[in-house]
Scaffold this active site. Structure first.
Site, PDB file in Angstrom:
ATOM      1  N   HIS A  23      53.870  30.679 -58.673  1.00 62.03           N
ATOM      2  CA  HIS A  23      53.871  29.400 -59.393  1.00 62.03           C
ATOM      3  C   HIS A  23      52.498  29.100 -59.974  1.00 62.03           C
ATOM      4  CE1 HIS A  23      55.953  25.551 -60.154  1.00 62.03           C
ATOM      5  NE2 HIS A  23      54.732  25.045 -60.135  1.00 62.03           N
ATOM      6  N   ASP A  25      50.997  26.445 -63.154  1.00 63.08           N
ATOM      7  CA  ASP A  25      51.363  25.378 -64.088  1.00 63.08           C
ATOM      8  C   ASP A  25      50.541  25.384 -65.367  1.00 63.08           C
ATOM      9  OD1 ASP A  25      53.545  23.581 -63.215  1.00 63.08           O
ATOM     10  OD2 ASP A  25      52.342  23.387 -61.403  1.00 63.08           O
ATOM     11  N   GLU A 128      60.967  24.229 -63.014  1.00 58.92           N
ATOM     12  CA  GLU A 128      60.641  23.465 -61.806  1.00 58.92           C
ATOM     13  C   GLU A 128      61.393  22.136 -61.811  1.00 58.92           C
ATOM     14  OE1 GLU A 128      56.770  22.360 -59.067  1.00 58.92           O
ATOM     15  OE2 GLU A 128      56.490  22.636 -61.213  1.00 58.92           O
ATOM     16  N   HIS A 155      62.365  18.574 -58.336  1.00 57.55           N
ATOM     17  CA  HIS A 155      60.919  18.379 -58.256  1.00 57.55           C
ATOM     18  C   HIS A 155      60.703  17.238 -57.262  1.00 57.55           C
ATOM     19  CE1 HIS A 155      56.762  17.404 -59.815  1.00 57.55           C
ATOM     20  NE2 HIS A 155      56.678  18.656 -59.410  1.00 57.55           N
ATOM     21  N   HIS A 196      59.906  21.971 -52.942  1.00 57.19           N
ATOM     22  CA  HIS A 196      60.136  20.575 -53.358  1.00 57.19           C
ATOM     23  C   HIS A 196      61.413  19.954 -52.803  1.00 57.19           C
ATOM     24  CE1 HIS A 196      56.838  19.524 -56.056  1.00 57.19           C
ATOM     25  NE2 HIS A 196      56.896  20.746 -56.551  1.00 57.19           N
ATOM     26  N   HIS A 217      56.210  27.868 -53.985  1.00 55.15           N
ATOM     27  CA  HIS A 217      54.885  27.348 -53.617  1.00 55.15           C
ATOM     28  C   HIS A 217      55.034  26.309 -52.509  1.00 55.15           C
ATOM     29  CE1 HIS A 217      56.416  24.692 -56.726  1.00 55.15           C
ATOM     30  NE2 HIS A 217      55.397  23.862 -56.669  1.00 55.15           N
ATOM     31  N   ASP A 325      49.977  27.601 -57.131  1.00 56.70           N
ATOM     32  CA  ASP A 325      50.099  26.304 -57.812  1.00 56.70           C
ATOM     33  C   ASP A 325      48.844  25.966 -58.603  1.00 56.70           C
ATOM     34  OD1 ASP A 325      51.478  24.112 -58.713  1.00 56.70           O
ATOM     35  OD2 ASP A 325      51.265  22.935 -56.886  1.00 56.70           O
TER      36      ASP A 325
END
Length: 392
Positions: A23, A25, A128, A155, A196, A217, A325
């Site tokens: 993961h 972003d 995500e 999420h 999540h 993650h 992350d």
């Protein structure tokens, strides 16, 4: 062996068995900072003043495959969420086209191995949050055809068919439609990502899924009691499922002392009109001002290693991985400041007696195997049934 020797051995190992990171972003950071104007954030150059990620640091960190998150905020709803997800997918395509010597599109486990053989970074995508499909299995299939190879079921917010770890539950885990989403993901070969989600959702998904699941993650709940982490009873089930839990580096998920501090820092952001996940320079300036009056508890590579030690003990060494992350968190551990830091984690694990064979599973082969197994399940299921047209 000295610390310098362990770091050298870590780099040698990563040259052969590079990191598959679950993961990153970067696409959202590029959206926030420059609205995807890649000329303003040329990843061929050092971008450490703006980003955790650029190509020189990916290379220095020994990254061989990256699941780029095509995340959109969970307060985006309906077609707005779908459109924003498509823009994120397009941003990843732009990155791959712009840097073909370093990045290559990957859709399968074989593609990942081919990229490793070529010395390029296999670039995969993960969506995500189930809000990205707007309750539509046809949209789910469309995302898969565009290259998305996992979807995180939620999420931060509970959605119409699945409970989130950080919101009020409404379904007791997965609804009937949520179970159908998992079955359809299995049929098309999209990994079910349980980061999540609420623990009840994790257990429901494991009950339903015929293919390996992942946590792209998340770390250990037993080591740090944060709802984003994975309970031991769920980790124990990964062996039978074939799944992989990819430990994250986010301090507020891994260091107990950082949990309360981050809640206060996030509230400070919101009080000034910023989203709590904002990592723009303006938001970070507010964080730094807050930190000046209230020192931040700092995680280290050893903090992450504590989680991996426990996760290996509970899930088994064949069922753990790494999901940093980066560019999705305001703060990172010392020594894991950006994507160049993975050798420091591997050196820490070497110091703890991890074998090269076990480290090769952690960094590369577990994640590749999970995707390969999901592909095999999809071939079997798609031969016996067609697309689901279920509606919520």
């Amino acid at each position: 062996m000295s610390a310098a020797q362990r770091l050298g051995e870590a780099r040698e190992l990563l040259a052969e068995h590079p990191v598959v990171d679950g993961h990153n972003d970067l696409p959202w950071a590029l959206r926030q900072q420059v609205r995807y104007d890649l000329a303003q954030r040329d990843l061929a150059d050092d971008q450490r003043d703006h980003l955790h990620t650029d190509i020189p640091r990916l290379r220095a960190g020994g990254v061989g495959a990256q699941f780029w998150s095509v995340y959109v905020r969970s307060d985006y709803a309906g077609d707005t969420a779908v459109s924003a997800t498509l823009e994120q997918i397009d941003a990843v395509a732009q990155l791959i086209d712009r840097y073909p010597a370093d990045l290559v599109r990957a859709l399968t486990a074989d593609d990942m191995e081919a990229a490793r053989a070529e010395g390029r970074i296999a670039s995969l995508m993960g969506a995500e949050g189930g809000h990205s499909i707007n309750n539509s299995l046809a949209t789910l299939r469309a995302l898969h055809r565009l290259g998305v190879r996992y979807m995180t079921l939620t999420h931060n917010d509970t959605i119409d068919w699945a409970d989130s770890a950080t919101d009020e539950p409404r379904h007791g885990g997965l609804s009937d439609f949520g179970r159908e989403v998992v079955r359809e993901m299995n049929r098309i070969g999209m990994l079910v990502d349980l980061s999540h989600v609420a623990a009840t959702t994790m257990r429901d998904a494991l009950d339903v899924s015929a293919a390996p699941v992942i946590f792209s993650h998340s770390s250990s709940l037993a080591v740090c009691e944060h709802p984003r982490n994975v309970p031991d009873d769920v980790l124990e089930r990964l062996a039978a499922n074939g799944g992989v839990a990819m430990a994250t580096f986010v301090p507020k998920f891994i260091l107990p002392a950082a949990v309360e501090w981050t809640l206060a820092a996030d509230e400070n952001l919101r009080a000034h009109g910023f989203h709590h996940l904002d990592t723009t320079p303006e938001a970070m300036a507010l964080h730094r001002a807050f930190e000046a009056g209230r020192p931040r508890p700092v995680a280290t590579a050893a903090t992450v290693a504590d989680h991996l030690d426990h996760m290996r003990e509970v899930a088994g060494v064949d069922h753990i991985g790494i999901g940093g992350d980066y560019d999705g968190t305001a703060f990172t551990p010392t020594g894991l400041d950006d994507v160049a830091g993975y050798p420091n984690l591997i050196a820490e694990l070497l110091a703890r007696g991890w074998s090269r064979a076990d480290l090769a599973k952690l960094t590369w082969s577990n994640a590749v195997r999970a995707l390969r197994d999901a592909e095999a399940v999809a071939r079997e299921l798609s031969a016996s049934r067609g697309p689901s047209n279920a509606v919520l």
